[in-house]
Design a protein around this motif. Structure first.
Motif, mmCIF file in Angstrom:
data_model
loop_
_atom_site.group_PDB
_atom_site.id
_atom_site.type_symbol
_atom_site.label_atom_id
_atom_site.label_comp_id
_atom_site.label_asym_id
_atom_site.label_seq_id
_atom_site.Cartn_x
_atom_site.Cartn_y
_atom_site.Cartn_z
ATOM 1 N N TYR A 65 -62.867 30.608 20.913
ATOM 2 C CA TYR A 65 -61.355 31.052 21.306
ATOM 3 C C TYR A 65 -61.216 31.046 22.531
ATOM 4 O O TYR A 65 -61.150 32.741 22.843
ATOM 5 C CB TYR A 65 -60.116 30.685 20.326
ATOM 6 C CG TYR A 65 -59.810 31.629 19.583
ATOM 7 C CD1 TYR A 65 -58.667 32.036 20.657
ATOM 8 C CD2 TYR A 65 -59.844 32.408 18.818
ATOM 9 C CE1 TYR A 65 -57.918 34.143 20.191
ATOM 10 C CE2 TYR A 65 -59.549 33.648 18.453
ATOM 11 C CZ TYR A 65 -58.411 34.708 19.210
ATOM 12 O OH TYR A 65 -57.755 35.326 18.462
ATOM 13 N N TYR A 66 -60.160 30.951 22.789
ATOM 14 C CA TYR A 66 -60.031 31.358 24.887
ATOM 15 C C TYR A 66 -57.816 31.146 24.656
ATOM 16 O O TYR A 66 -57.452 30.018 23.817
ATOM 17 C CB TYR A 66 -60.354 30.616 25.521
ATOM 18 C CG TYR A 66 -61.879 31.013 25.750
ATOM 19 C CD1 TYR A 66 -62.850 31.967 26.992
ATOM 20 C CD2 TYR A 66 -62.864 29.550 25.096
ATOM 21 C CE1 TYR A 66 -64.514 32.359 26.403
ATOM 22 C CE2 TYR A 66 -64.212 30.767 24.305
ATOM 23 C CZ TYR A 66 -64.993 31.564 25.341
ATOM 24 O OH TYR A 66 -66.183 31.551 25.698
ATOM 25 N N THR A 67 -57.417 32.143 25.251
ATOM 26 C CA THR A 67 -56.011 31.532 25.697
ATOM 27 C C THR A 67 -55.682 30.590 26.481
ATOM 28 O O THR A 67 -57.022 30.545 27.320
ATOM 29 C CB THR A 67 -55.869 33.600 26.099
ATOM 30 O OG1 THR A 67 -56.147 33.662 27.788
ATOM 31 C CG2 THR A 67 -55.639 34.503 25.279
ATOM 32 N N PRO A 68 -54.851 30.428 27.428
ATOM 33 C CA PRO A 68 -54.209 28.998 27.590
ATOM 34 C C PRO A 68 -55.188 29.433 29.106
ATOM 35 O O PRO A 68 -55.238 28.880 29.840
ATOM 36 C CB PRO A 68 -52.708 29.276 27.937
ATOM 37 C CG PRO A 68 -52.653 29.465 26.440
ATOM 38 C CD PRO A 68 -53.646 30.658 26.339
ATOM 39 N N SER A 69 -54.945 31.235 30.050
ATOM 40 C CA SER A 69 -55.282 31.358 30.653
ATOM 41 C C SER A 69 -57.045 31.312 30.824
ATOM 42 O O SER A 69 -57.652 31.360 32.114
ATOM 43 C CB SER A 69 -54.706 32.526 31.674
ATOM 44 O OG SER A 69 -55.760 33.587 30.403
ATOM 45 N N GLY A 70 -57.723 31.122 29.624
ATOM 46 C CA GLY A 70 -59.210 30.930 29.909
ATOM 47 C C GLY A 70 -60.101 32.620 29.465
ATOM 48 O O GLY A 70 -60.583 33.027 29.380
ATOM 49 N N ARG A 71 -58.582 33.409 28.692
ATOM 50 C CA ARG A 71 -58.662 35.103 28.813
ATOM 51 C C ARG A 71 -59.640 35.482 27.242
ATOM 52 O O ARG A 71 -59.665 33.905 26.294
ATOM 53 C CB ARG A 71 -58.431 35.605 28.351
ATOM 54 C CG ARG A 71 -57.486 35.921 30.562
ATOM 55 C CD ARG A 71 -56.894 36.569 29.241
ATOM 56 N NE ARG A 71 -55.286 36.405 28.483
ATOM 57 C CZ ARG A 71 -54.155 37.018 28.498
ATOM 58 N NH1 ARG A 71 -54.158 38.772 28.172
ATOM 59 N NH2 ARG A 71 -53.341 36.754 27.280
ATOM 60 N N ASP A 72 -61.457 35.699 27.554
ATOM 61 C CA ASP A 72 -61.734 35.568 26.446
ATOM 62 C C ASP A 72 -61.780 37.085 25.794
ATOM 63 O O ASP A 72 -62.419 38.177 26.374
ATOM 64 C CB ASP A 72 -63.192 35.450 26.324
ATOM 65 C CG ASP A 72 -64.674 35.907 25.252
ATOM 66 O OD1 ASP A 72 -63.893 36.084 23.691
ATOM 67 O OD2 ASP A 72 -65.970 35.974 25.524
ATOM 68 N N ILE A 73 -60.841 37.096 24.457
ATOM 69 C CA ILE A 73 -60.336 38.515 24.013
ATOM 70 C C ILE A 73 -60.852 39.479 23.162
ATOM 71 O O ILE A 73 -60.704 39.872 22.791
ATOM 72 C CB ILE A 73 -58.968 38.044 23.411
ATOM 73 C CG1 ILE A 73 -58.938 37.100 22.681
ATOM 74 C CG2 ILE A 73 -58.142 37.984 24.592
ATOM 75 C CD1 ILE A 73 -58.760 38.358 20.920
ATOM 76 N N ASN A 74 -62.424 38.629 22.864
ATOM 77 C CA ASN A 74 -63.156 39.110 21.269
ATOM 78 C C ASN A 74 -63.811 40.418 21.876
ATOM 79 O O ASN A 74 -64.583 40.523 22.873
ATOM 80 C CB ASN A 74 -64.492 38.146 21.463
ATOM 81 C CG ASN A 74 -65.113 38.117 19.799
ATOM 82 O OD1 ASN A 74 -64.380 38.389 18.668
ATOM 83 N ND2 ASN A 74 -66.527 38.521 20.192
#
Length: 432
Positions: A362-371
């Motif tokens: 999953y990605y945040t609304p801005s497209g960040r991959d936080i894994n």
């Protein structure tokens, strides 16, 4: 991707007391239960088939998955325990701590826990992908682990004096779980310090939402602590916000510290209560098909909002915090979050066993991959070991709590700014 509402979980790997990460998961009947009685090998093949169909990485993390099948199906299995061991060994080749096999006892325990009969010590643990250390994600508030001072990022070196080095996560879970009023000793490493904690297993009552009204010079504010994203979290959150709105709060502090996650859709529903519109989260499966969850219904309040996060805020907590941050709806205060950006499904396999499978990122609304990266707060407030040791349970979310104190200060600034904006006269209109 066609997300199923009850089938996706984004909690941490294993929960020792509460199966938060698995709560409400959709259980699909397994076709091979009857056949497993004649052939334990069928279970091994079924586990392989599930990964082959659903696993998020089509390269299987660099494994020749067909060769893995040949390797494990070339062996003879005469007992269920042999099949369980083989299933775990097969999944370990993926090097993914979030994809795991549960034998009937473990799967049954998970199902019992999701029904609300919760016993244990109350910690969420995972296995570090690089070091293989058994690591604490967070203690459950009010649990024996929390009372004993267990903290997020603590490493469990021993369980009842048995070293955890080389230990499978399921084995660690099995050793820590147990009957009410029995004891377990955990040897903990925290930084350069090593110490023992003796925990007494207990029955723990968990309510996902704890809310109160706090009086400030700018009027009452709503404080809401969310401890897990269970199937009833959204309902309790909705009731808390509505009740606090009735009492005229001028803003909210949402506390997600030490919240290990839970259901994806619970997180999305709560985000919708604070977001009038916009993307909440996007998920991408192995085919690269994206599915976006959006706001637009269930909106309850536009009052100023500050969110507290820390290293124990994982998965569903990060989805909610990321959605509010990227949509510029809230100010995030605290320390960097845990960093889990993967989605699992849970399903039965074999005769009463089960497995959790990573099926999407999953990605945040801005497209960040936080894994493995986490979410950085807008305002960082660290708590030193000395401060942590001096804080009692009663001090949390009071002016003695540095992170809460900063959140309250920022919220008051936001409230004043909103009130000034509301007092500005509307621009004059003219008709030519």
């Amino acid at each position: 991707m066609g997300l199923k509402k009850q089938g996706l979980v984004v909690g941490a790997t294993a929960l020792l007391t509460v199966a938060v990460a698995l709560a409400g998961a959709e259980l699909h009947p397994s076709k091979s239960w009857a056949g497993f009685r004649q052939s334990p090998k069928e279970l091994v093949d079924e586990v392989w088939q599930v990964i082959d169909r659903e696993y998020v990485d089509a390269t299987f993390n660099g494994q020749d998955w067909r060769a893995v099948r040949r390797e494990f199906l070339s062996k003879t299995y005469t007992t269920p325990d042999q099949a369980y061991t083989a299933a775990r060994e097969m999944l370990e080749k993926l090097n993914d701590p979030y994809t795991r096999f549960m034998d009937p006892e473990q799967f049954r325990s998970m199902q019992i826990e999701t029904s609300g009969e919760l016993t244990g010590v109350g910690i969420t643990i995972t296995q570090d992908e690089k070091t293989k250390d058994i690591t604490v994600v967070s203690p459950v508030e009010g649990s024996p682990a929390a009372e004993a001072g267990i903290l997020a990022k603590d490493i469990i070196l021993k369980i009842d004096n048995k070293p955890t080095k080389g230990m499978d996560l399921n084995e660690a879970v099995g050793m820590i779980r147990g009957q009410v009023n029995t004891k377990v000793t955990l040897t903990i490493k925290r930084g350069n310090e090593t110490f023992d904690r003796v925990l007494t297993r207990a029955r723990i009552e968990i309510h996902p939402v704890k809310a109160s009204i706090r009086q400030t010079p700018n009027g009452p504010i709503g404080y809401i602590r969310l401890v897990q994203f269970s199937s009833n979290a959204a309902g309790e959150m909705r009731n808390a916000i509505r009740e606090q709105e009735k009492q005229g709060v001028t803003g909210f502090i949402l506390d997600l510290r030490s919240n290990p996650g839970g259901l994806l859709f619970s997180s999305a529903e709560i985000a919708r209560m604070f977001l009038p519109q916009g993307t909440i989260v996007s998920t991408v499966n192995r085919q690269g098909e994206a599915d976006r969850l959006r706001a637009g219904r269930g909106f309850l309040t536009d009052k100023p909002l500050v969110v507290l996060i820390d290293g124990g805020s994982a998965s569903a907590s990060e989805i909610l915090a990321g959605a509010l941050q990227d949509n510029k709806r809230a100010v995030l205060v605290g320390t960097k979050s845990f960093g889990k950006g993967l989605v699992q499904s849970v399903q039965p396999v074999g005769e009463g066993s089960g497995m959790a499978v990573t099926i999407a990122k999953y990605y945040t609304p801005s497209g960040r991959d936080i894994n493995k990266k986490g979410i950085e707060p807008d305002v960082e407030v660290k708590i030193t070991e000395a401060q942590r040791e001096s804080l009692t349970r009663e001090d949390i979310a009071t002016p003695k709590d540095p992170q809460y104190a900063k959140a309250l200060s920022i919220l008051n600034q936001e409230i004043v700014a909103q009130q000034k904006q509301a007092q500005k006269p509307a621009p004059a209109s003219s008709t030519p």
